[in-house]
Structure formats: C-alpha cells, structure tokens
Write a protein that holds these residues in place. Structure first.
Motif, short mmCIF file in Angstrom:
data_model
loop_
_atom_site.label_atom_id
_atom_site.label_comp_id
_atom_site.label_asym_id
_atom_site.label_seq_id
_atom_site.Cartn_x
_atom_site.Cartn_y
_atom_site.Cartn_z
N ARG A 55 0.97 -1.16 0.03
CA ARG A 55 -0.07 0.17 0.19
C ARG A 55 0.92 1.16 -0.02
O ARG A 55 2.13 1.08 -0.05
CB ARG A 55 -0.74 -0.12 1.31
CG ARG A 55 -1.68 -1.10 1.42
CD ARG A 55 -2.57 -1.17 2.49
NE ARG A 55 -1.79 -1.11 3.61
CZ ARG A 55 -2.10 -0.80 5.07
NH1 ARG A 55 -3.63 -0.56 5.26
NH2 ARG A 55 -1.44 -0.67 5.94
N ASP A 56 0.16 2.24 -0.17
CA ASP A 56 1.01 3.56 -0.08
C ASP A 56 1.52 3.79 1.59
O ASP A 56 1.08 3.27 2.30
CB ASP A 56 -0.07 4.71 -0.18
CG ASP A 56 0.87 6.10 -0.13
OD1 ASP A 56 0.29 7.13 0.49
OD2 ASP A 56 1.63 6.19 -0.94
N PHE A 57 2.70 4.36 1.24
CA PHE A 57 3.34 4.34 2.72
C PHE A 57 2.86 5.16 3.82
O PHE A 57 2.91 4.65 4.83
CB PHE A 57 4.77 5.07 2.45
CG PHE A 57 5.71 5.06 3.55
CD1 PHE A 57 6.38 4.12 4.04
CD2 PHE A 57 5.96 6.42 4.16
CE1 PHE A 57 7.25 4.01 5.01
CE2 PHE A 57 6.93 6.39 5.35
CZ PHE A 57 7.44 5.30 5.66
N SER A 58 2.06 6.02 3.44
CA SER A 58 1.13 6.58 4.40
C SER A 58 0.17 5.92 5.10
O SER A 58 -0.59 6.26 6.09
CB SER A 58 0.50 8.06 3.83
OG SER A 58 -0.65 7.72 2.94
N ARG A 59 -0.33 4.63 4.52
CA ARG A 59 -1.46 3.79 4.89
C ARG A 59 -0.72 2.73 5.64
O ARG A 59 -1.51 1.97 6.23
CB ARG A 59 -2.05 3.11 3.69
CG ARG A 59 -2.71 4.06 2.77
CD ARG A 59 -4.33 4.44 3.50
NE ARG A 59 -5.02 3.28 3.65
CZ ARG A 59 -5.85 3.02 4.79
NH1 ARG A 59 -5.98 4.09 5.71
NH2 ARG A 59 -6.57 2.00 4.76
N TRP A 60 0.53 2.69 5.93
CA TRP A 60 1.08 1.55 6.72
C TRP A 60 0.60 1.48 8.23
O TRP A 60 0.34 0.50 8.60
CB TRP A 60 2.62 1.41 6.74
CG TRP A 60 3.03 1.36 5.50
CD1 TRP A 60 2.43 0.76 4.31
CD2 TRP A 60 4.47 0.73 5.13
NE1 TRP A 60 3.16 0.24 3.39
CE2 TRP A 60 4.62 0.24 3.79
CE3 TRP A 60 5.76 1.14 5.89
CZ2 TRP A 60 5.69 0.23 3.21
CZ3 TRP A 60 6.94 0.83 5.28
CH2 TRP A 60 7.08 0.25 3.83
N PRO A 61 0.53 2.71 8.84
CA PRO A 61 0.02 2.33 10.32
C PRO A 61 -1.65 2.05 10.47
O PRO A 61 -1.91 1.70 11.62
CB PRO A 61 0.14 4.02 10.91
CG PRO A 61 1.09 4.73 9.82
CD PRO A 61 0.86 3.99 8.40
N TYR A 62 -2.27 1.93 9.47
CA TYR A 62 -3.72 1.29 9.59
C TYR A 62 -3.91 0.16 9.18
O TYR A 62 -3.07 -0.28 8.10
CB TYR A 62 -4.43 2.40 8.77
CG TYR A 62 -4.21 3.71 8.92
CD1 TYR A 62 -4.68 4.39 10.30
CD2 TYR A 62 -3.69 4.67 8.26
CE1 TYR A 62 -4.52 5.76 10.63
CE2 TYR A 62 -3.18 6.18 8.71
CZ TYR A 62 -3.79 6.42 9.83
OH TYR A 62 -3.66 7.81 10.19
N SER A 88 6.46 -0.09 -5.11
CA SER A 88 7.25 0.50 -3.92
C SER A 88 8.81 0.77 -4.08
O SER A 88 9.27 -0.37 -3.60
CB SER A 88 6.90 -0.46 -2.83
OG SER A 88 7.33 0.13 -1.60
#
Length: 112
Positions: A55-62, A88
């Motif tokens: 996924r997009d790097f900004s979505r990794w915490p979710y 990626s």
C-alpha cells in the motif's frame, strides 16, 4: 506463504552456498554464520505480509481493508511475482541498502 516453490528453491541455493563456504574455508563457524544470515535474509524477503506493505507508505499505520486485499489479490492473479516490487520503490531501495551491506559484511567475514 502462497509460493512454497520460491522458499524451497531459496533454501536449496542456501544449502549449496553453505556447502561451498565449508569446502573453501574449512570453517564450521563460517558455515553456521552463512546459514543464519541466509535464513534471516530469505525470511526477510519471503515471509512479510505483502498485501500490508504494498500500500501507499502513508497507509502503513492502519489495518488493511477488505477492498485493498481484494485489489492486491487481483494484481497477484494477473501479474508475475516481480510485480509486487513495482509499486514500492522505497521498499526496493531499503532492501537494496540493507541486503547490500549485509552481503558486504558477510563477504568480508567469509573471505577473511
């Protein structure tokens, strides 16, 4: 893990490398170092949950949503195993740096 053939092939190549290290260095310690680093390296490439990291790097915490899992399973069904790295470049760069440095230090140790 979806592709057991990749794991088996990697472990066979690792066994051949361990055998070569043992023959050329006559050192059990260097053989064991090669084994441990090889298994960790193989695990680092083949075991992570790629649906999570693709996924997009900004979505990794979710958490991964059902829609994201469905989209990635569709991509895997259509493309080759190499396609998972196409999305990626950050992961490719990180893996190249970490594995390149590890290989350099391993080569220094084994050849020294």
């Amino acid at each position: 893990m979806a592709n057991d053939a990749a794991l088996r092939a990697s472990l066979l190549w690792l066994a051949a490398l361990i055998l070569a290290v043992g023959i050329f260095t006559h050192s059990f310690k260097k053989m064991m170092t090669t084994y441990v680093l090889g298994v960790l390296g193989i695990a680092g490439v083949l075991l992570p949950d790629w649906d999570y990291f693709n996924r997009d790097f900004s979505r990794w915490p979710y958490p991964v949503t059902a829609e994201e899992r469905a989209a990635f399973s569709l991509i895997h069904a259509q493309g080759s195993g190499f396609m998972r790295f196409a999305n990626s470049p950050i992961r490719v760069i990180a893996y190249s740096v970490v594995y390149g440095y590890a290989m350099y230090k391993w080569w220094e140790y084994v050849s020294g």
